[in-house]
Design a protein around this motif. Structure first.
Motif, mmCIF file in Angstrom:
data_model
loop_
_atom_site.group_PDB
_atom_site.id
_atom_site.type_symbol
_atom_site.label_atom_id
_atom_site.label_comp_id
_atom_site.label_asym_id
_atom_site.label_seq_id
_atom_site.Cartn_x
_atom_site.Cartn_y
_atom_site.Cartn_z
ATOM 1 N N ASP A 39 18.183 -89.750 77.231
ATOM 2 C CA ASP A 39 19.183 -88.709 76.994
ATOM 3 C C ASP A 39 19.034 -88.278 75.535
ATOM 4 O OD1 ASP A 39 21.449 -87.352 76.135
ATOM 5 O OD2 ASP A 39 22.829 -88.528 77.351
ATOM 6 N N ASP A 40 18.531 -87.050 75.317
ATOM 7 C CA ASP A 40 18.168 -86.647 73.956
ATOM 8 C C ASP A 40 19.376 -86.612 73.007
ATOM 9 O OD1 ASP A 40 18.320 -84.179 75.836
ATOM 10 O OD2 ASP A 40 18.680 -83.305 73.874
ATOM 11 N N ARG A 41 20.552 -86.224 73.533
ATOM 12 C CA ARG A 41 21.725 -86.148 72.642
ATOM 13 C C ARG A 41 22.171 -87.534 72.210
ATOM 14 N NH1 ARG A 41 25.095 -81.215 72.934
ATOM 15 N NH2 ARG A 41 23.399 -79.764 73.074
ATOM 16 N N ALA A 42 22.261 -88.422 73.185
ATOM 17 C CA ALA A 42 22.670 -89.791 72.845
ATOM 18 C C ALA A 42 21.625 -90.408 71.918
ATOM 19 C CB ALA A 42 22.814 -90.622 74.122
ATOM 20 N N ALA A 43 20.347 -90.150 72.212
ATOM 21 C CA ALA A 43 19.275 -90.745 71.397
ATOM 22 C C ALA A 43 19.336 -90.230 69.962
ATOM 23 C CB ALA A 43 17.917 -90.449 72.020
ATOM 24 N N CYS A 44 19.624 -88.932 69.798
ATOM 25 C CA CYS A 44 19.676 -88.392 68.431
ATOM 26 C C CYS A 44 20.812 -89.005 67.635
ATOM 27 C CB CYS A 44 19.815 -86.879 68.457
ATOM 28 S SG CYS A 44 18.203 -86.147 68.463
ATOM 29 N N ARG A 45 21.942 -89.171 68.297
ATOM 30 C CA ARG A 45 23.057 -89.836 67.593
ATOM 31 C C ARG A 45 22.639 -91.233 67.152
ATOM 32 N NH1 ARG A 45 26.734 -87.291 71.434
ATOM 33 N NH2 ARG A 45 28.036 -85.812 70.305
ATOM 34 N N GLN A 46 21.969 -91.939 68.077
ATOM 35 C CA GLN A 46 21.537 -93.310 67.743
ATOM 36 C C GLN A 46 20.499 -93.307 66.624
ATOM 37 O OE1 GLN A 46 20.429 -95.996 71.010
ATOM 38 N NE2 GLN A 46 21.443 -94.588 72.383
ATOM 39 N N TRP A 47 19.602 -92.327 66.678
ATOM 40 C CA TRP A 47 18.584 -92.274 65.622
ATOM 41 C C TRP A 47 19.228 -91.988 64.264
ATOM 42 C CZ3 TRP A 47 14.245 -94.510 65.206
ATOM 43 C CH2 TRP A 47 13.359 -94.622 66.268
ATOM 44 N N VAL A 48 20.216 -91.085 64.238
ATOM 45 C CA VAL A 48 20.877 -90.797 62.953
ATOM 46 C C VAL A 48 21.542 -92.069 62.431
ATOM 47 C CG1 VAL A 48 22.761 -89.513 61.841
ATOM 48 C CG2 VAL A 48 21.175 -88.321 63.356
ATOM 49 N N ARG A 49 22.199 -92.800 63.319
ATOM 50 C CA ARG A 49 22.843 -94.061 62.915
ATOM 51 C C ARG A 49 21.801 -95.034 62.352
ATOM 52 N NH1 ARG A 49 26.795 -94.176 61.200
ATOM 53 N NH2 ARG A 49 25.636 -95.250 59.628
ATOM 54 N N ALA A 50 20.701 -95.192 63.126
ATOM 55 C CA ALA A 50 19.671 -96.160 62.719
ATOM 56 C C ALA A 50 18.994 -95.725 61.409
ATOM 57 C CB ALA A 50 18.633 -96.306 63.822
ATOM 58 N N LEU A 51 18.699 -94.425 61.293
ATOM 59 C CA LEU A 51 18.045 -93.924 60.072
ATOM 60 C C LEU A 51 18.968 -94.063 58.867
ATOM 61 C CD1 LEU A 51 16.474 -90.736 61.691
ATOM 62 C CD2 LEU A 51 15.137 -92.494 60.503
ATOM 63 N N GLY A 52 20.270 -93.880 59.101
ATOM 64 C CA GLY A 52 21.253 -94.071 58.027
ATOM 65 C C GLY A 52 21.307 -95.533 57.610
ATOM 66 N N ASP A 53 21.422 -96.406 58.606
ATOM 67 C CA ASP A 53 21.495 -97.843 58.306
ATOM 68 C C ASP A 53 20.223 -98.329 57.618
ATOM 69 O OD1 ASP A 53 23.972 -97.866 59.464
ATOM 70 O OD2 ASP A 53 23.326 -98.779 61.362
ATOM 71 N N GLY A 54 19.090 -97.737 57.995
ATOM 72 C CA GLY A 54 17.814 -98.143 57.394
ATOM 73 C C GLY A 54 17.631 -97.610 55.979
ATOM 74 N N GLY A 55 18.501 -96.681 55.565
ATOM 75 C CA GLY A 55 18.421 -96.132 54.202
ATOM 76 C C GLY A 55 17.506 -94.918 54.088
ATOM 77 N N TRP A 56 16.916 -94.487 55.210
ATOM 78 C CA TRP A 56 15.920 -93.399 55.138
ATOM 79 C C TRP A 56 16.563 -92.038 54.911
ATOM 80 C CZ3 TRP A 56 12.069 -96.218 54.203
ATOM 81 C CH2 TRP A 56 11.892 -97.428 54.864
ATOM 82 N N LEU A 57 17.800 -91.870 55.375
ATOM 83 C CA LEU A 57 18.443 -90.556 55.203
ATOM 84 C C LEU A 57 18.803 -90.289 53.740
ATOM 85 C CD1 LEU A 57 20.772 -90.440 58.364
ATOM 86 C CD2 LEU A 57 18.533 -89.364 58.051
#
Ligand code: COS
Length: 400
Positions: A39-57
């Motif tokens: 599910d692209d919408r759910a996945a994008c939300r998860q990616w933003v969360r993960a990228l934020g937590d990883g410090g990449w954003l």
């Protein structure tokens, strides 16, 4: 599969870019196994969360507002997008939109606007979007028709935006509208419109060949406060162009990530696929094809790294120069070449290449939009051509 990182040894990059490339590659290789992308919408939300937590954003905003570096660093954006795109087009998309969606605030926001929006973008707590295109204004930005009219205490927005990435999942939109109807590109202004503002409808999702969050926005009697104006009134067109100048080189970075993945898949396949008593890689036809693919990737890569380096160098020197032609070349060549590379990869995979769910089949769909969004190839040609015509050194005998 691990991406080749030899190109990071090129003099365009410094030690920080090399360690960034190594660290994000290790992170992405693991993260991609943890996110369900069905599910692209759910996945994008998860990616933003993960990228934020990883410090990449943090690379999407300046250090004063929660970012990693004092200013947006084009080479870091390229390295990050290239690596994320190698592993997951959706991870790249989620990363890129945080930068593009907040870029206009970084460039022109007031202190209050920057404080309010940028740290949350860098943490991955809010999702950003860039709302420029309209049904009647894609390449021709000056033709946009969304209106912003002055009210007693703010602005009334009216119109339609379309092909808006992150539309429907964004927390805010950097949105461009006409504040003066007859002033062409000088009559456009930028606004920050929060999702949920009465009169903004962002529920009309659009389905595309490479699924990712995309929507049409409708604005009807959408009232925003005076402090929603982003930058000066009438300066919206230039702000949009300046934002695109920064992020176009990173689109080229994403195309390189896709193309490098296609080449890596092809090499692996050619070495293992048995054919006519040998391996696919034993045939000159295969060797020639792989040679062309590798050279096409490097041609795009060199233009991309040059464009990113030029911008970073100008920022370092505090030089007030416009760098539009080089990012345009990078985007045009890297995305067009990536399309050829991925097509060749699919051909090399034969029947396996057209199987839905195979990596090259997905890449074949993923790359297509990059030749269109953030300025189609034809727009890049226009930018490059106008620049060449305006800056060509006149011939001594031309009487100019
Ligand atoms: N940086 C700063 N200023 C810029 C600029 C830039 N990169 N590009 C143009 N300008 C300025 C020009 O200098 C000109 O200024 P003046 O009015 O002071 O003379 C003004 O903006 C208008 O520029 P121009 O005449 O070149 O505008 P055009 O209407 O001819 O449009 C193109 C130029 C086609 C290049 C532009 O509309 C464009 O990039 N379109 C593609 C948009 C896009 O990428 N859409 C995708 C949306 S995001 S997915």
């Amino acid at each position: 599969m691990t991406p080749d990182r030899k190109h990071l040894e090129l003099p365009f990059f410094d030690a920080a870019h090399r360690s960034l490339g190594r660290d994000v590659a290790a992170w992405a290789e693991k993260a991609v196994t943890t996110i369900d992308e069905s599910d692209d919408r759910a996945a994008c939300r998860q990616w933003v969360r993960a990228l934020g937590d990883g410090g990449w954003l943090r690379y999407c905003v300046p250090a004063a507002f929660g970012g990693a570096l004092p200013a947006l660093d084009s080479r870091s954006l390229v390295v990050l997008r290239e690596t994320l795109a190698f592993h997951s087009p959706l991870a790249d998309f989620a990363f890129a939109m945080q930068g593009l969606g907040s870029g206009a605030i970084t460039l022109a926001g007031s202190e209050a606007q920057r404080q309010r929006y940028l740290p949350a973008v860098a943490r991955g707590d809010t999702i950003a979007a860039f709302a420029l295109s309209e049904p009647g204004a894609g390449s021709d930005v000056a033709a946009l028709a969304t209106r912003a009219e002055r009210t007693a205490d703010g602005w009334r927005l009216h119109g339609e935006k379309t092909w808006i990435s992150n539309g429907g999942i964004a927390d805010f939109y950097c949105l461009f509208a006409k504040t003066e109807v007859d002033a062409g590109s000088r009559g456009i202004s930028a606004f920050i419109v929060d999702a949920g503002t009465p009169g903004l409808d962002d529920r009309h999702a659009l389905a595309v060949m490479s699924p990712h969050p995309l929507a049409t926005l409708t604005l009807r009697e959408c009232l925003v406060p005076a402090h929603a104006l982003l930058g000066s009134q009438g300066a919206g067109f230039k702000l949009a162009m300046q934002t695109l100048d920064i992020f176009r080189a990173s689109v080229a970075g994403a195309a390189l990530g896709f193309a490098r993945r296609a080449l890596a898949e092809s090499v692996q396949h050619a070495r293992s696929r048995r054919m006519f008593g040998g391996h696919l890689a034993d045939f000159q036809l295969t060797q020639a094809k792989v040679g062309q693919m590798a050279a096409d990737i490097d041609a795009g890569a060199l233009l991309t790294y040059r464009a990113a380096w030029m911008r970073d160098d100008a920022v370092r020197r505090n030089a007030d120069v416009r760098i539009s032609s080089e990012p345009a070349m990078a985007k045009m060549v890297a995305t067009e070449n990536a399309q050829h590379v991925i097509d060749a990869a699919l051909q090399m995979h034969g029947g396996l290449g057209v199987m839905v769910g195979s990596r090259v089949e997905a890449l074949y769909r993923d790359i297509r939009a990059l030749r269109i969004y953030e300025g189609a190839t034809e727009v890049q040609q226009l930018i490059i051509g106008r620049h060449a015509l305006a800056t060509a050194v006149p011939r001594a005998d031309a009487g100019e």
